[in-house]
Design a protein around this motif. Structure first.
Motif, PDB file in Angstrom:
ATOM      1  N   ASP A 208      -4.040 -49.638  26.392  1.00 32.89           N
ATOM      2  CA  ASP A 208      -3.834 -50.139  25.037  1.00 32.89           C
ATOM      3  C   ASP A 208      -4.572 -51.465  24.884  1.00 32.89           C
ATOM      4  O   ASP A 208      -5.286 -51.709  23.902  1.00 32.89           O
ATOM      5  CB  ASP A 208      -2.322 -50.372  24.818  1.00 32.89           C
ATOM      6  CG  ASP A 208      -1.833 -49.730  23.540  1.00 32.89           C
ATOM      7  OD1 ASP A 208      -2.361 -50.096  22.490  1.00 32.89           O
ATOM      8  OD2 ASP A 208      -0.925 -48.880  23.609  1.00 32.89           O
ATOM      9  N   ILE A 209      -4.394 -52.315  25.896  1.00 31.21           N
ATOM     10  CA  ILE A 209      -5.029 -53.634  25.865  1.00 31.21           C
ATOM     11  C   ILE A 209      -6.549 -53.497  25.933  1.00 31.21           C
ATOM     12  O   ILE A 209      -7.275 -54.152  25.184  1.00 31.21           O
ATOM     13  CB  ILE A 209      -4.503 -54.510  27.025  1.00 31.21           C
ATOM     14  CG1 ILE A 209      -3.015 -54.814  26.796  1.00 31.21           C
ATOM     15  CG2 ILE A 209      -5.304 -55.790  27.160  1.00 31.21           C
ATOM     16  CD1 ILE A 209      -2.330 -55.548  27.931  1.00 31.21           C
TER      17      ILE A 209
ATOM     18  N   MET B   3       4.924 -54.250  18.851  1.00 32.37           N
ATOM     19  CA  MET B   3       3.535 -53.969  18.485  1.00 32.37           C
ATOM     20  C   MET B   3       3.467 -52.991  17.307  1.00 32.37           C
ATOM     21  O   MET B   3       2.497 -52.983  16.560  1.00 32.37           O
ATOM     22  CB  MET B   3       2.793 -53.351  19.669  1.00 32.37           C
ATOM     23  CG  MET B   3       2.593 -54.290  20.850  1.00 32.37           C
ATOM     24  SD  MET B   3       2.058 -53.375  22.318  1.00 32.37           S
ATOM     25  CE  MET B   3       0.391 -52.860  21.809  1.00 32.37           C
TER      26      MET B   3
ATOM     27  N   GLY C  87      -0.043 -39.377  26.900  1.00 34.78           N
ATOM     28  CA  GLY C  87      -0.855 -40.049  27.918  1.00 34.78           C
ATOM     29  C   GLY C  87      -0.632 -39.516  29.319  1.00 34.78           C
ATOM     30  O   GLY C  87      -1.321 -39.928  30.254  1.00 34.78           O
TER      31      GLY C  87
ATOM     32  N   ALA D  62       3.499 -41.387  22.546  1.00 37.10           N
ATOM     33  CA  ALA D  62       2.341 -42.016  23.202  1.00 37.10           C
ATOM     34  C   ALA D  62       2.425 -41.787  24.712  1.00 37.10           C
ATOM     35  O   ALA D  62       1.428 -41.457  25.360  1.00 37.10           O
ATOM     36  CB  ALA D  62       2.294 -43.509  22.894  1.00 37.10           C
TER      37      ALA D  62
ATOM     38  N   CYS E 254      -3.853 -48.750  18.797  1.00 41.89           N
ATOM     39  CA  CYS E 254      -2.873 -49.783  19.126  1.00 41.89           C
ATOM     40  C   CYS E 254      -1.451 -49.209  19.109  1.00 41.89           C
ATOM     41  O   CYS E 254      -1.039 -48.605  18.116  1.00 41.89           O
ATOM     42  CB  CYS E 254      -3.013 -50.907  18.121  1.00 41.89           C
ATOM     43  SG  CYS E 254      -2.172 -52.367  18.647  1.00 41.89           S
ATOM     44  N   SER E 255      -0.722 -49.365  20.203  1.00 47.24           N
ATOM     45  CA  SER E 255       0.639 -48.819  20.401  1.00 47.24           C
ATOM     46  C   SER E 255       0.648 -47.348  20.804  1.00 47.24           C
ATOM     47  O   SER E 255       1.714 -46.793  21.008  1.00 47.24           O
ATOM     48  CB  SER E 255       1.525 -48.914  19.149  1.00 47.24           C
ATOM     49  OG  SER E 255       1.923 -50.222  18.941  1.00 47.24           O
ATOM     50  N   HIS E 256      -0.500 -46.699  20.858  1.00 46.72           N
ATOM     51  CA  HIS E 256      -0.508 -45.262  21.140  1.00 46.72           C
ATOM     52  C   HIS E 256      -1.258 -44.920  22.424  1.00 46.72           C
ATOM     53  O   HIS E 256      -1.478 -43.750  22.715  1.00 46.72           O
ATOM     54  CB  HIS E 256      -1.125 -44.494  19.969  1.00 46.72           C
ATOM     55  CG  HIS E 256      -0.445 -44.761  18.656  1.00 46.72           C
ATOM     56  ND1 HIS E 256       0.770 -44.214  18.325  1.00 46.72           N
ATOM     57  CD2 HIS E 256      -0.782 -45.558  17.618  1.00 46.72           C
ATOM     58  CE1 HIS E 256       1.138 -44.646  17.122  1.00 46.72           C
ATOM     59  NE2 HIS E 256       0.218 -45.467  16.680  1.00 46.72           N
ATOM     60  N   GLY E 257      -1.676 -45.925  23.170  1.00 43.14           N
ATOM     61  CA  GLY E 257      -2.473 -45.681  24.376  1.00 43.14           C
ATOM     62  C   GLY E 257      -1.682 -44.996  25.480  1.00 43.14           C
ATOM     63  O   GLY E 257      -0.455 -45.005  25.461  1.00 43.14           O
ATOM     64  N   PRO E 258      -2.387 -44.405  26.447  1.00 47.73           N
ATOM     65  CA  PRO E 258      -1.719 -43.687  27.541  1.00 47.73           C
ATOM     66  C   PRO E 258      -0.990 -44.612  28.515  1.00 47.73           C
ATOM     67  O   PRO E 258      -0.126 -44.157  29.249  1.00 47.73           O
ATOM     68  CB  PRO E 258      -2.862 -42.957  28.247  1.00 47.73           C
ATOM     69  CG  PRO E 258      -4.102 -43.673  27.851  1.00 47.73           C
ATOM     70  CD  PRO E 258      -3.853 -44.283  26.513  1.00 47.73           C
TER      71      PRO E 258
ATOM     72  N   LEU F  78      -0.037 -49.156  29.013  1.00 47.53           N
ATOM     73  CA  LEU F  78      -0.145 -50.482  28.420  1.00 47.53           C
ATOM     74  C   LEU F  78      -1.514 -51.121  28.692  1.00 47.53           C
ATOM     75  O   LEU F  78      -2.121 -51.726  27.806  1.00 47.53           O
ATOM     76  CB  LEU F  78       0.970 -51.347  29.008  1.00 47.53           C
ATOM     77  CG  LEU F  78       1.547 -52.487  28.185  1.00 47.53           C
ATOM     78  CD1 LEU F  78       1.748 -52.114  26.734  1.00 47.53           C
ATOM     79  CD2 LEU F  78       2.876 -52.925  28.807  1.00 47.53           C
TER      80      LEU F  78
ATOM     81  N   SER G 118      -8.993 -49.421  16.754  1.00 44.56           N
ATOM     82  CA  SER G 118      -7.776 -50.189  16.475  1.00 44.56           C
ATOM     83  C   SER G 118      -6.617 -49.263  16.103  1.00 44.56           C
ATOM     84  O   SER G 118      -5.460 -49.647  16.204  1.00 44.56           O
ATOM     85  CB  SER G 118      -8.020 -51.234  15.383  1.00 44.56           C
ATOM     86  OG  SER G 118      -8.170 -50.620  14.136  1.00 44.56           O
ATOM     87  N   GLU G 119      -6.935 -48.026  15.721  1.00 44.92           N
ATOM     88  CA  GLU G 119      -5.858 -47.059  15.457  1.00 44.92           C
ATOM     89  C   GLU G 119      -5.096 -46.700  16.735  1.00 44.92           C
ATOM     90  O   GLU G 119      -3.993 -46.179  16.672  1.00 44.92           O
ATOM     91  CB  GLU G 119      -6.428 -45.755  14.859  1.00 44.92           C
ATOM     92  CG  GLU G 119      -6.999 -45.908  13.469  1.00 44.92           C
ATOM     93  CD  GLU G 119      -7.783 -44.665  13.021  1.00 44.92           C
ATOM     94  OE1 GLU G 119      -7.661 -43.595  13.653  1.00 44.92           O
ATOM     95  OE2 GLU G 119      -8.533 -44.782  12.030  1.00 44.92           O
TER      96      GLU G 119
ATOM     97  N   ASP H  74      -7.786 -36.861  21.088  1.00 45.50           N
ATOM     98  CA  ASP H  74      -6.980 -37.341  22.212  1.00 45.50           C
ATOM     99  C   ASP H  74      -7.758 -38.429  22.952  1.00 45.50           C
ATOM    100  O   ASP H  74      -8.883 -38.772  22.584  1.00 45.50           O
ATOM    101  CB  ASP H  74      -6.546 -36.190  23.129  1.00 45.50           C
ATOM    102  CG  ASP H  74      -7.697 -35.563  23.894  1.00 45.50           C
ATOM    103  OD1 ASP H  74      -8.835 -36.090  23.852  1.00 45.50           O
ATOM    104  OD2 ASP H  74      -7.468 -34.527  24.559  1.00 45.50           O
ATOM    105  N   PHE H  75      -7.153 -38.959  23.994  1.00 41.31           N
ATOM    106  CA  PHE H  75      -7.800 -40.059  24.715  1.00 41.31           C
ATOM    107  C   PHE H  75      -9.158 -39.634  25.278  1.00 41.31           C
ATOM    108  O   PHE H  75     -10.109 -40.427  25.304  1.00 41.31           O
ATOM    109  CB  PHE H  75      -6.878 -40.553  25.842  1.00 41.31           C
ATOM    110  CG  PHE H  75      -7.444 -41.711  26.609  1.00 41.31           C
ATOM    111  CD1 PHE H  75      -7.474 -42.989  26.055  1.00 41.31           C
ATOM    112  CD2 PHE H  75      -7.961 -41.531  27.884  1.00 41.31           C
ATOM    113  CE1 PHE H  75      -8.008 -44.063  26.753  1.00 41.31           C
ATOM    114  CE2 PHE H  75      -8.498 -42.610  28.602  1.00 41.31           C
ATOM    115  CZ  PHE H  75      -8.515 -43.871  28.033  1.00 41.31           C
TER     116      PHE H  75
ATOM    117  N   ARG I 255      -2.802 -40.346  32.782  1.00 42.82           N
ATOM    118  CA  ARG I 255      -2.283 -41.060  33.958  1.00 42.82           C
ATOM    119  C   ARG I 255      -2.366 -40.185  35.210  1.00 42.82           C
ATOM    120  O   ARG I 255      -2.726 -40.650  36.283  1.00 42.82           O
ATOM    121  CB  ARG I 255      -0.840 -41.528  33.697  1.00 42.82           C
ATOM    122  CG  ARG I 255      -0.716 -42.550  32.556  1.00 42.82           C
ATOM    123  CD  ARG I 255       0.692 -43.163  32.484  1.00 42.82           C
ATOM    124  NE  ARG I 255       1.731 -42.161  32.278  1.00 42.82           N
ATOM    125  CZ  ARG I 255       2.120 -41.685  31.095  1.00 42.82           C
ATOM    126  NH1 ARG I 255       1.552 -42.136  29.983  1.00 42.82           N
ATOM    127  NH2 ARG I 255       3.062 -40.771  31.003  1.00 42.82           N
TER     128      ARG I 255
ATOM    129  N   SER J  32      -7.949 -52.285  22.599  1.00 42.75           N
ATOM    130  CA  SER J  32      -7.911 -53.365  21.604  1.00 42.75           C
ATOM    131  C   SER J  32      -9.003 -54.389  21.876  1.00 42.75           C
ATOM    132  O   SER J  32      -9.605 -54.924  20.947  1.00 42.75           O
ATOM    133  CB  SER J  32      -6.583 -54.128  21.640  1.00 42.75           C
ATOM    134  OG  SER J  32      -5.520 -53.278  21.435  1.00 42.75           O
TER     135      SER J  32
END
Ligand SMILES: [Fe+2]
Ligand SMILES: [Fe+2]
Lengths: 251, 318
Positions: free
Chosen positions: A36-37, B50, B293, B289, A27-31, A33, A24-25, A91-92, B297, A40
């Protein structure tokens, strides 16, 4: 057995809760949209599993503790999650490799729990969770493949993530008095019994991802008995702040 | 008569008869530009929004609240996604829109430049900010541009759930311990005026209104919607036992509406101009972000290209 059982369910619940909190950390920081979804979504599923499992653990314990009492009023020494899930997100690539390593294990564990008939309440929770973690496992495996077989940079990064996380995986397959008692009761096979299938599946993913499976036999462990990394206490300080600041308040 | 004029007339007549314009239909440039501006700003607001709410996910005071909040913030990401897609039908890419957001060329709702200082702010945002958003957005479900109208139908369904969960948080706090009620009042004090500002400048000083009304992109004026919001919300505040921070607030028997005090438009302008409490952080977080990312990508794109190549060489070999 009752004590062991409660302890066992806590381990499952804490794995789910701590990983949900970490995800959940993002949220708003994903590579992107979409991701991010997706993260979550996974966090929400895990949180749902954690709530069901902690509720059940509290009932079995018989001291009147509900999900929130267990989540918000235990210290890090009382948490029973594996170290792998409490590690910072990084990182991701770190996040998604951690997820893949855990998801592959979670699927096996829930499959076993869903098919036993000794503890039907736990079986019901596991059956629902199994559908979710199968989807998570497909998602994380797909990303590991994309990143491993993507660009030179992504390959390098994700190989580093894998090397860094690998020593935390052996803990998942450790057995102790608690898991042995569960095995004898027929609730769950020994953790060690999952090793072969897990290794086989993870190796297949890594091969498709053109990644090298680490040789390391280092074993970083302690979570199941409450000896955690330095990170968990910070996580709990943040998570528990309101409940601890206003004890007895309803939210 | 030139062909352009002919098209224009047909377009205006089409809209006047309440028909929907679709992506492939002819439309005046100004209509297209206005929609791109509005829809992309709307999408940006969803994703910047958000952040202030996401700020409390890890600290939510119960697992149930955590799960509701996480689901809510995820909905907002989904709204952003539908809206970017709706804007893309007008011939702009998501990358272009994001770039405009990141470089400050494109705006987002100023409300999200205020900080969420306490858990009660999550309640206040759901109750007031989502509440104001619903007032603004329900009429957009009938907007003349089909893809936008349809996106708004989906968005509005979820917004009413957001408002309810916000109100419920406030209700819980208001009925809770004195510290909790104080927290709720403090949040209302801080979010009330910015929420009224969400409807935009007074009608007298609103730039785009008249043409947007004719084009059925806008159906009610800023002041009309603001008044509706006040009329709806004041009784809810009473129900909560909280005080709306406006000494001039008064029920007016004659008009059947609440009178309320003057809005501090210079504060609004300051925040729009980039000088709000969190403008810098919000954009910085977004840009970071996005930059962090980039390698992900790129990897996804490279992998997709390789997979397509492999599939193609397999087909040609077969
Ligand atoms: Fe929204
Ligand atoms: Fe919303």
């Amino acid at each position: 057995m009752a004590d062991q059982e409660h302890e066992w369910i806590l381990r499952l619940g804490d794995d789910a809760l701590v990983l949900a909190q970490r995800l959940s950390e993002w949220c708003s920081h994903g590579p992107a949209l979409e991701e991010d979804i997706a993260l979550s979504n996974i966090a929400l599923d895990l949180l749902g599993q954690a709530r069901a499992l902690l509720t059940l653990a509290g009932q079995r314990e018989g001291l009147g503790r509900d999900e929130d009492a267990l989540a918000y009023f235990r210290t890090d020494r009382e948490f029973r999650n594996a170290l792998l899930v409490e590690l910072p997100n990084g990182d991701f690539g770190d996040t998604i490799v951690r997820q893949m390593l855990f998801d592959q294990f979670a699927v096996l564990r829930y499959e076993a729990l869903a098919s036993q008939t000794v503890d039907l309440e736990l079986a019901a929770i596991a059956a629902k969770a199994l559908k979710e973690v199968r989807y998570h496992a497909a998602h994380s495996a797909q990303w590991v493949v994309r990143l491993g077989d993507g660009t030179e940079e992504s390959h390098r990064r994700v190989q580093e993530s894998l090397n860094m996380l690998w020593p935390y995986t052996a803990e998942l397959f450790e057995d102790d008095a608690v898991s042995k008692a569960c095995n004898e009761a027929g609730v769950l096979p020994l953790n060690a019994s999952f090793t072969a299938r897990w290794t086989e599946q993870v190796r297949a993913i890594l091969e498709e991802a053109t990644l090298t499976c680490p040789e390391s036999t280092a074993l970083l462990t302690g979570g199941r008995s409450g000896r955690h990394t330095e990170h968990l206490s910070y996580m709990l300080a943040e998570m528990q702040v309101l409940q601890r600041t206003y004890p007895g308040a309803e939210w | 008569m030139t062909q352009e004029m002919d098209l224009n007339q047909r377009f205006e007549a089409y809209i006047a008869s309440d028909q929907k314009i679709e992506a492939k239909d002819w439309m005046p440039d100004a209509y297209r530009k206005t929609l791109i501006r509005q829809i992309s700003q709307h999408a940006h607001s969803e994703i910047i929004g958000m952040q202030p709410e996401g700020n409390w996910i890890t600290r939510a005071p119960s697992l149930k609240r955590k799960s509701i909040l996480l689901a809510k913030v995820q909905d907002e990401a989904g709204h952003g996604l539908y809206l970017y897609s709706a804007a893309e039908t007008l011939g702009i890419s998501r990358d272009e829109m994001l770039n405009a957001l990141h470089t400050g060329k494109s705006k987002y709702s100023s409300i999200f430049n205020y900080p969420t200082l306490a858990w009660a702010d999550i309640g206040a945002i759901g109750w007031l900010v989502d509440g104001a958003a619903i007032m603004n957005q329900v009429p957009l479900c009938k907007c003349s541009y089909g893809p936008y109208a349809r996106a708004m139908v989906r968005v509005c369904k979820e917004e009413s759930f957001h408002q309810r969960q916000g109100f419920e948080i406030m209700l819980n706090l208001s009925n809770g311990k004195p510290e909790q009620k104080e927290m709720a009042q403090d949040a209302l004090n801080r979010w009330w005026w910015p929420s009224l500002m969400m409807f935009g400048p007074n009608d007298a000083s609103s730039k785009h209104s008249e043409q947007n009304m004719r084009w059925k992109i806008k159906r009610f004026s800023n002041d009309e919607l603001r008044q509706r919001f006040v009329d709806m919300t004041v009784p809810q505040a009473e129900l909560l036992g909280l005080t709306v921070p406006d000494p001039d607030l008064n029920w007016n028997e004659a008009t059947g509406h609440y009178d309320f005090g003057p809005i501090n438009w210079s504060e609004f302008e300051q925040v729009v101009a980039g000088n709000g409490p969190c403008n810098r952080e919000r954009i910085e977080t977004r840009v970071t972000a996005h930059e962090n990312g980039a390698w992900v990508r790129d990897a996804a794109a490279a992998y997709a290209a390789k997979s397509a190549e492999r599939a193609a060489s397999q087909t040609s070999a077969a």
